[in-house]
Scaffold this motif. Structure first.
Motif, PDB file in Angstrom:
ATOM      1  N   LEU A   8      -0.347   6.856  16.303  1.00 50.48           N
ATOM      2  CA  LEU A   8       0.297   7.651  17.341  1.00 50.48           C
ATOM      3  C   LEU A   8      -0.346   9.032  17.462  1.00 50.48           C
ATOM      4  CD1 LEU A   8       4.027   6.735  16.538  1.00 50.48           C
ATOM      5  CD2 LEU A   8       2.506   5.687  18.237  1.00 50.48           C
ATOM      6  N   ASN A   9      -1.662   9.084  17.342  1.00 49.35           N
ATOM      7  CA  ASN A   9      -2.347  10.371  17.437  1.00 49.35           C
ATOM      8  C   ASN A   9      -2.686  10.765  18.867  1.00 49.35           C
ATOM      9  OD1 ASN A   9      -4.238   8.338  17.722  1.00 49.35           O
ATOM     10  ND2 ASN A   9      -5.840   9.403  16.596  1.00 49.35           N
ATOM     11  N   GLN A  10      -2.451   9.857  19.816  1.00 52.53           N
ATOM     12  CA  GLN A  10      -2.720  10.169  21.217  1.00 52.53           C
ATOM     13  C   GLN A  10      -1.461  10.137  22.081  1.00 52.53           C
ATOM     14  OE1 GLN A  10      -5.899  11.005  22.463  1.00 52.53           O
ATOM     15  NE2 GLN A  10      -6.380  11.070  20.271  1.00 52.53           N
ATOM     16  N   ALA A  11      -0.428   9.467  21.628  1.00 53.65           N
ATOM     17  CA  ALA A  11       0.802   9.328  22.412  1.00 53.65           C
ATOM     18  C   ALA A  11       1.911   8.837  21.498  1.00 53.65           C
ATOM     19  CB  ALA A  11       0.592   8.339  23.572  1.00 53.65           C
ATOM     20  N   GLY A  12       3.150   8.934  21.996  1.00 55.20           N
ATOM     21  CA  GLY A  12       4.288   8.394  21.267  1.00 55.20           C
ATOM     22  C   GLY A  12       4.951   9.406  20.346  1.00 55.20           C
ATOM     23  N   VAL A  13       6.080   8.992  19.780  1.00 58.37           N
ATOM     24  CA  VAL A  13       6.855   9.821  18.859  1.00 58.37           C
ATOM     25  C   VAL A  13       6.728   9.252  17.449  1.00 58.37           C
ATOM     26  CG1 VAL A  13       9.165  10.604  18.215  1.00 58.37           C
ATOM     27  CG2 VAL A  13       8.512  10.513  20.637  1.00 58.37           C
ATOM     28  N   CYS A  14       6.376  10.096  16.506  1.00 61.09           N
ATOM     29  CA  CYS A  14       6.333   9.680  15.092  1.00 61.09           C
ATOM     30  C   CYS A  14       7.754   9.718  14.554  1.00 61.09           C
ATOM     31  CB  CYS A  14       5.425  10.603  14.294  1.00 61.09           C
ATOM     32  SG  CYS A  14       3.681  10.471  14.725  1.00 61.09           S
ATOM     33  N   GLY A  15       8.447   8.599  14.622  1.00 57.85           N
ATOM     34  CA  GLY A  15       9.840   8.549  14.209  1.00 57.85           C
ATOM     35  C   GLY A  15      10.016   8.835  12.731  1.00 57.85           C
ATOM     36  N   THR A  16      11.148   9.440  12.390  1.00 58.88           N
ATOM     37  CA  THR A  16      11.399   9.751  10.984  1.00 58.88           C
ATOM     38  C   THR A  16      11.605   8.486  10.155  1.00 58.88           C
ATOM     39  OG1 THR A  16      13.769  10.049  11.446  1.00 58.88           O
ATOM     40  CG2 THR A  16      12.367  12.012  11.508  1.00 58.88           C
ATOM     41  N   TYR A  17      12.207   7.447  10.748  1.00 60.04           N
ATOM     42  CA  TYR A  17      12.384   6.198  10.003  1.00 60.04           C
ATOM     43  C   TYR A  17      11.055   5.457   9.893  1.00 60.04           C
ATOM     44  CZ  TYR A  17      15.431   2.792   7.791  1.00 60.04           C
ATOM     45  OH  TYR A  17      16.056   2.005   6.858  1.00 60.04           O
ATOM     46  N   ARG A  18      10.214   5.560  10.919  1.00 61.24           N
ATOM     47  CA  ARG A  18       8.862   5.009  10.837  1.00 61.24           C
ATOM     48  C   ARG A  18       8.125   5.639   9.656  1.00 61.24           C
ATOM     49  NH1 ARG A  18       3.814   6.970  12.529  1.00 61.24           N
ATOM     50  NH2 ARG A  18       2.283   5.361  13.132  1.00 61.24           N
ATOM     51  N   GLN A  19       8.214   6.956   9.551  1.00 62.51           N
ATOM     52  CA  GLN A  19       7.576   7.653   8.450  1.00 62.51           C
ATOM     53  C   GLN A  19       8.134   7.201   7.110  1.00 62.51           C
ATOM     54  OE1 GLN A  19       7.682  11.940   8.814  1.00 62.51           O
ATOM     55  NE2 GLN A  19       7.292  12.263   6.638  1.00 62.51           N
ATOM     56  N   LYS A  20       9.433   6.983   7.082  1.00 64.16           N
ATOM     57  CA  LYS A  20      10.080   6.554   5.841  1.00 64.16           C
ATOM     58  C   LYS A  20       9.567   5.183   5.406  1.00 64.16           C
ATOM     59  CE  LYS A  20      14.730   6.481   3.863  1.00 64.16           C
ATOM     60  NZ  LYS A  20      16.159   6.727   4.125  1.00 64.16           N
TER      61      LYS A  20
END
Length: 270
Positions: A195-207
């Motif tokens: 997601l370095n060009q678009a989108g949201v880095c979700g906190t649950y995705r990160q988790k």
């Protein structure tokens, strides 16, 4: 529903606020349970990253005040389970698009009812392909800014029998869903789009990315063909956790053991 504006109970905001005029700000949606905000540090890290990206960071005192209010003061107002929404704008001022030299943030914090996704977590959901494309912009990628018109339009196109829709960018790369991030398994490997060009880095995705170690992980550019060949698909956000996908396009997917295992592992880490 209770709202605070600059830490005072209120539901009013100046009509000249730049968040209203230009979407000049960021927001976070935080799950609260038993008087505690879940993953508060992670949400605040993303919020500060977004404010810095928009060149309106909070100073240390402002940052400390926000943390204390969320971590201590607001708890007396929280029901057993709810959603706490934090919105920070640049406030008023400036001429047209030109931002003011001195930023006077407006900070809005709302206590809202929590949705219940338990049935979706158990039974799985249908995923559509959205006709709405995600614009690419590395300056805005990853952060949760207030300009969410693509998601608003995509939600209007969502069919009545679908829970979510997959969104691609103009090059056909998989980015995210309307209100969640997307993962899938292929041959035992866990995949999710970069997601370095678009989108949201979700906190649950990160988790999931940081805390699950059972399965090899691939973060890369993916096309629609990649997910169509998946063995298992699931979606995530901080409110729904992990929700399996049972239908995507003309394919039906069983809720696989790997998805169930991750649900258990991540629920334990919650």
């Amino acid at each position: 529903m209770t709202w605070f504006v600059n830490y005072q109970i209120s539901s009013t905001l100046p009509v000249t606020d730049r968040g209203l005029a230009y979407g000049d700000g960021v927001f976070e949606t935080i799950h609260a349970y038993d008087g505690k905000l879940q993953s508060l540090d992670t949400h605040l890290t993303r919020l500060h990253r977004g404010l810095k990206r928009l060149a309106m960071p909070l100073n240390q005192l402002q940052s400390d005040n926000l943390f204390r209010f969320l971590d201590e003061s607001i708890t007396q107002h929280l029901p057993t389970e709810c959603v706490v929404k934090v919105i920070v704008t640049r406030g008023e001022g400036g001429r047209g698009y030109m931002a003011p030299d001195n930023v006077h943030h407006n900070i809005m914090i709302g206590i809202l009812p929590a949705p219940n996704y338990q049935q979706q977590q158990i039974d799985g959901v249908k995923l559509d392909l959205s006709p709405v494309q995600v614009n690419s912009n590395p300056l805005l990628a990853g952060i949760k800014h207030l300009n969410r018109l693509e998601n608003v339009i995509a939600k209007q196109h969502l069919s009545n029998d679908a829970f979510e829709a997959l969104m691609l960018d103009v090059q056909g790369n998989i980015i995210e869903c309307i209100q969640s991030n997307i993962f899938w398994f292929k041959n035992g490997q866990l995949c999710t789009p970069q997601l370095n060009q678009a989108g949201v880095c979700g906190t649950y995705r990160q988790k999931v990315i940081e805390q699950q170690t059972r399965y090899p992980l691939l973060i890369a550019k993916f096309s629609l063909a990649d997910i169509q060949q998946a063995d298992e698909i699931f979606i995530t956000n901080s409110l729904m956790g992990i929700v399996p996908v049972t239908i995507f396009g003309d394919r039906h997917f069983a809720i696989g053991q790997r998805t169930r295992t991750l649900q258990s592992l991540m629920q334990f880490k919650d």
